[in-house]
Design an enzyme around this catalytic site. Structure first.
Site, mmCIF file in Angstrom:
data_model
loop_
_atom_site.group_PDB
_atom_site.id
_atom_site.type_symbol
_atom_site.label_atom_id
_atom_site.label_comp_id
_atom_site.label_asym_id
_atom_site.label_seq_id
_atom_site.Cartn_x
_atom_site.Cartn_y
_atom_site.Cartn_z
ATOM 1 N N GLY A 21 7.916 83.141 77.053
ATOM 2 C CA GLY A 21 8.058 81.226 76.638
ATOM 3 C C GLY A 21 7.528 80.638 76.500
ATOM 4 O O GLY A 21 6.086 81.166 76.416
ATOM 5 N N ASP A 134 18.345 72.716 85.764
ATOM 6 C CA ASP A 134 17.853 73.389 84.171
ATOM 7 C C ASP A 134 19.167 75.409 84.394
ATOM 8 O O ASP A 134 18.790 75.776 84.116
ATOM 9 C CB ASP A 134 16.982 74.499 84.132
ATOM 10 C CG ASP A 134 16.651 74.704 83.007
ATOM 11 O OD1 ASP A 134 17.507 73.699 81.648
ATOM 12 O OD2 ASP A 134 16.093 74.899 82.286
#
Length: 911
Positions: A21, A134
């Protein structure tokens, strides 16, 4: 550095890629030193070459390494080889929560369990000053064994030592990457404060976790829009869609979800610890679509509860503080903060520690309340907001109610131990008696009548009734009567058509509801849902009530807060307002909420602690502290060997059974079920424990091995089975039932067979003699100042010719400890006498003992044993098997009036 199979990073041999990612790559590797598989997160070269980014990466590794929690992915190592920076972490076998959600909504029970684990992981991070920022399904991992793990602290913020939640952090992520007004996180899971560009706090993680819970239960995100800007607008201003009815989400779980998704941080759970505790209690204490038990519906007039089951439902409930997969990208957006809404502010109004039961004058400028600050329970007046206070009555008086014109105050006075209703002018003149044998009353809107609640004894049965009389006490008229149910908190609706009162079991507060009575017809309607620990309700307008409730049987204790709600009587829609830690609802008494001027709500709040102390019975009155702290440790009972004491406690945030070793003081948790476990006892041989538990949805008698294993249900009462006690031969378990269809003392075999009623009636708290087949139990007389202790022969079912008369505690602010007004009697070990809770001439509570001789009045043998302290109140107790020691649970409490400001929809009629 290019990585391939066989590449070495220090002692780690790369095996295969696991994912990638924006924040790096993840590889499976082999630790050649410890011969184990691990995962390695490698920072991209473009990031590793940036000194600031590398420092953030290193700080994340150190922060996670310091956590060491089973619900947080462990980090083993951190290093750098050339330009390649990497972190070595625990290799997990399973899948992300995102993968599980993509297969469809998860079962509510699984959601609660996974949510509890995630909340525990977040709580551990928050305890270290780390805010995740998050939380989302990609950052939560579920192993094949069902363990939840919080991942990826790459966007986390860590407070400096001593900094408050939301203040400047040590983490460069915030100081270098987040300018004022910048939002950091994943848009669909941001909290409102993150959307506004404000600093993220632990409360922000709770909101994000609520978004994850909603998605787990529904299979979709709570705020789904076309663009990020529209999503953020929804987060700021809208509620998520209702959960599908087919999901079968328990009401308790839905309440947790709703609280996580409150727009204002202060209205969410105060900590992830509290959130985890709440999730633990969901199954066993609550069920989806809970209804009034059939026996309750059939009690009293036989009227079925009316009203639709509609509520303001807009979210599923579950707590999973998520962390994305190892590679999570952050969405950075900018948004102008909207106008702020004033948060609800709660502050203290009085400070004597004995104040409660407020009533507001029509102009909202004067409060009447009960206080025992000078040693006598009296009615006091307080000017608002100036603050002047003065006594109005001489006492002993409780439960004041202002007249509609503000010139008179109704209140309850105890005459020779029995309650009566009086009224007194606010300025000048003495008090006048209006009604005898009445517990409490309220004025009609025009001031020409009063409504009252009366509890009466009819043989062995108790009944509660709504009644109306003229303002001078004449023209009494009964509106409606309920058998074997308890009413309190009588309030007359502003339009004069209906009365409202809280209705509960006569034994405890497990099944409570607000009940409405039509003044003209006497028709009853019970509002939905049934809740535990319900306060008295106050009318906000002719169709809306405000009240408080708590999931906990002891209500408001530990981390379990009490929620204040608005309830629309005609539609049964419930709207949450705010949560308060110290708004307590206990047993036979109730918290009082009173609308004041617009947006203001006054209520009474109670804080207390309860511990165990062991007294010597050798006449020296020496005492040894066994437990102490902010918990409620109560209902002690000795094991037959005298080496262990079993007791109930909320010390872990849930009501469970615990043991303390007498010799060492070691405390150990015996039960860990999410339901309430209390009221314990041992079988005579000490091999098993008995207790009352809500695991089946209502209180029933349960039995397990002495170590807590092999728990199984014994009774099938269906409403309320409590107070188990075994006969000396172990053949019978005796208990009390609060089921209005068959209230009384029962016996049953330990295997659950041959259940039969021994004596019908409003009888409570049985205790069997260790030396004979006798059971002592309590009978309350609501129209007098006394209770009675009676004795029953368990084998024959016949009452023994013997009774003890016990004076109840004088009412006042301290009456809210409730259970102490009854008190479970205990036999001396040789069966020669019965000990019980009583009050001395100075109003202090303690333990008395009186000889047991069938056919004789032994009141002359009554003597004091322990307690009678001026700074605490005796509550429950037990004798050691050798009769040389007594363990006593004593309460220390403080009660104050509190003011909530900026409460929407409350007090609007008193501008």
């Amino acid at each position: 550095m290019a990585l391939n199979r066989g590449t070495r990073l220090g002692p780690y041999e790369i095996r295969e890629p696991l994912g990638a990612g924006g924040m790096g790559e993840v590889w499976r590797a082999r630790d050649t030193r410890l011969d184990r598989d691990v995962a390695i997160k490698v920072l991209p070269d473009r990031v590793a070459g940036d000194a600031d980014a590398y420092a953030r990466f290193q700080r994340e590794a150190k922060a996670v390494a310091a956590l060491s929690h089973p619900n947080i992915m462990a980090i083993y190592d951190f290093g750098r080889q050339g330009q390649t920076a990497y972190a070595v972490v625990e290799l997990l076998d399973g899948e992300t929560l995102r993968a599980q959600i993509e297969a469809g909504p998860l079962p509510p029970r699984k959601v609660a369990e996974l949510g509890r684990q995630i909340a525990r992981g977040l709580a551990a991070a928050h305890d270290r000053g780390i805010v995740h920022r998050d939380v989302k399904p990609e950052n939560l991992f579920i192993t094949r064994e069902g363990r939840a793990k919080v991942l990826d602290f790459g966007l986390a913020a860590q407070r400096r030592p001593g900094a408050k939640d939301g203040e400047a952090t040590e983490t460069p992520t915030q100081t270098l990457m987040t300018a004022p007004g910048t939002v950091l996180g994943t848009v669909s899971y941001m909290s409102p404060e993150q959307v506004r560009g404000e600093p993220a706090t632990t409360h922000s993680d709770v909101f994000s976790f609520g978004c994850v819970l909603y998605e787990m239960l529904s299979g979709r995100r709570p705020f789904v829009r076309e663009t990020p800007a529209e999503i953020m607008t929804g987060i700021l201003r809208e509620d998520p869609p209702d959960l599908p009815e087919a999901a079968g989400v328990p009401a308790a779980l839905e309440r947790i979800l709703r609280r996580c998704l409150e727009k204002r941080p202060e209205e969410r759970f105060r900590s992830a610890h509290d959130l985890a505790f709440a999730l633990e209690t969901v199954f066993g204490t609550s069920t989806s679509g809970q209804q009034v038990p059939q026996a309750v519906r059939e009690a009293g007039t036989g009227s079925a509860p009316g009203g639709a089951a509609s509520r303001w439902r807009w979210g599923a409930l579950s707590v999973a503080l998520g962390v994305g997969a190892l590679a999570g990208a952050a969405a950075t957006v900018f948004l102008r903060p909207p106008p702020l809404v004033e948060p609800i502010k709660v502050s203290a109004l009085t400070f004597s520690g004995t104040d409660g039961q407020p009533s507001a004058a029509p102009d909202g400028r004067t409060l009447a309340f009960t206080s025992a600050r000078d040693g006598r329970s009296r009615i006091w007046l307080k000017q608002f907001p100036e603050g002047g206070e003065a006594a109005l009555t001489e006492g002993p008086d409780i439960r004041p109610r202002f007249s509609p014109d503000g010139t008179q105050v109704l209140f309850t006075r105890i005459d020779a131990g029995a309650p009566s209703i009086y009224r007194a002018p606010v300025v000048g003149g003495g008090a006048r008696k209006l009604l005898a044998g009445v517990a409490e009353a309220d004025w009609s809107p025009d001031g020409t009548q009063i409504a009252f609640v009366r509890m009466e004894q009819e043989g062995a049965q108790l009944s509660s009734s709504f009644g109306v009389a003229s303002a001078d006490g004449g023209n009494l008229r009964e509106i409606a009567r309920l058998n074997n149910r308890r009413l309190f908190g009588i309030r007359w609706a502003p339009d004069g058509r209906r009365l409202a009162a809280t209705e509960c079991s006569i034994t405890n507060n497990t099944t409570c509801t607000v009940t409405l009575a039509d003044v003209e017809t006497g028709g009853l309607r019970r509002l939905s849902p049934v809740r535990p620990s319900l306060s008295g309700a106050a009318w906000v307008d002719a169709s809306t009530l405000v009240y408080a409730w708590s999931q906990d049987l002891l209500a408001g204790i530990a981390s379990t807060a009490t929620q204040v709600v608005l309830h629309q009587a005609d539609s049964d829609a419930v709207r949450p307002l705010f949560w308060e830690e110290n708004l307590i609802v206990i047993g036979t008494v109730y918290a009082t909420l009173e609308p004041l001027v617009s947006g203001h709500l006054v209520f009474d709040a109670l804080s207390y602690r309860e511990g165990l102390g062991e007294y010597s019975m050798d006449g020296t009155a020496s005492v040894r502290v066994l437990t102490r702290g902010d918990s409620r440790d109560r209902q002690p009972v000795y094991a037959p060997d005298g080496e262990t004491i079993l007791f109930s406690s909320n010390r872990a945030g849930n009501l469970d059974l615990w043991t303390v070793t007498v010799a060492t003081g070691e405390v150990r948790r015996l039960t860990e079920d999410a339901a309430n476990d209390w009221d314990p006892g041992y079988t005579p041989d000490g091999t098993h424990v008995l207790w009352s538990s809500g695991r089946s949805g209502n209180l029933e008698i349960w039995i397990a091995a002495a170590d807590g294993s092999g728990a199984r249900q014994v009774t099938r009462d269906g409403v309320d089975a409590e107070n188990p006690t075994a006969t000396p031969d172990g053949r019978w378990v005796v208990y009390s039932s609060g089921n209005p269809a068959h209230t009384g003392i029962w016996r049953i075999r330990p295997d659950g067979s041959e259940a039969s009623m021994l004596v019908p009636g409003a009888y409570f708290l049985p205790d069997t003699s260790p030396a004979a087949p006798y059971t002592a139990f309590v009978r309350t007389h609501p129209d007098t100042a006394f209770n009675e202790i009676l004795v029953l022969d368990v084998e024959s079912g016949e009452l023994v010719d013997f009774r003890i008369q016990v004076r109840r505690a004088a009412p006042g602010a301290s009456e809210r400890t409730g259970a102490a007004n009854l008190g479970r009697p205990r036999w001396l070990r040789d069966g020669s006498a019965i000990a019980f809770l009583g009050e001395d001439d100075e109003g202090r509570r303690g333990i008395y003992v009186q000889d047991f001789v069938p056919g004789r009045d032994t009141s002359a043998t009554r003597r004091k044993l322990a307690g009678f302290a001026s700074d605490r109140e005796a509550e429950t107790f037990a004798f050691s098997p050798d009769g040389r020691r007594l363990t006593l649970a004593e309460i220390q409490e403080s009660s104050s009036l509190m003011l909530a400001e900026n409460v929407p929809g409350v007090g609007a009629t008193r501008d």
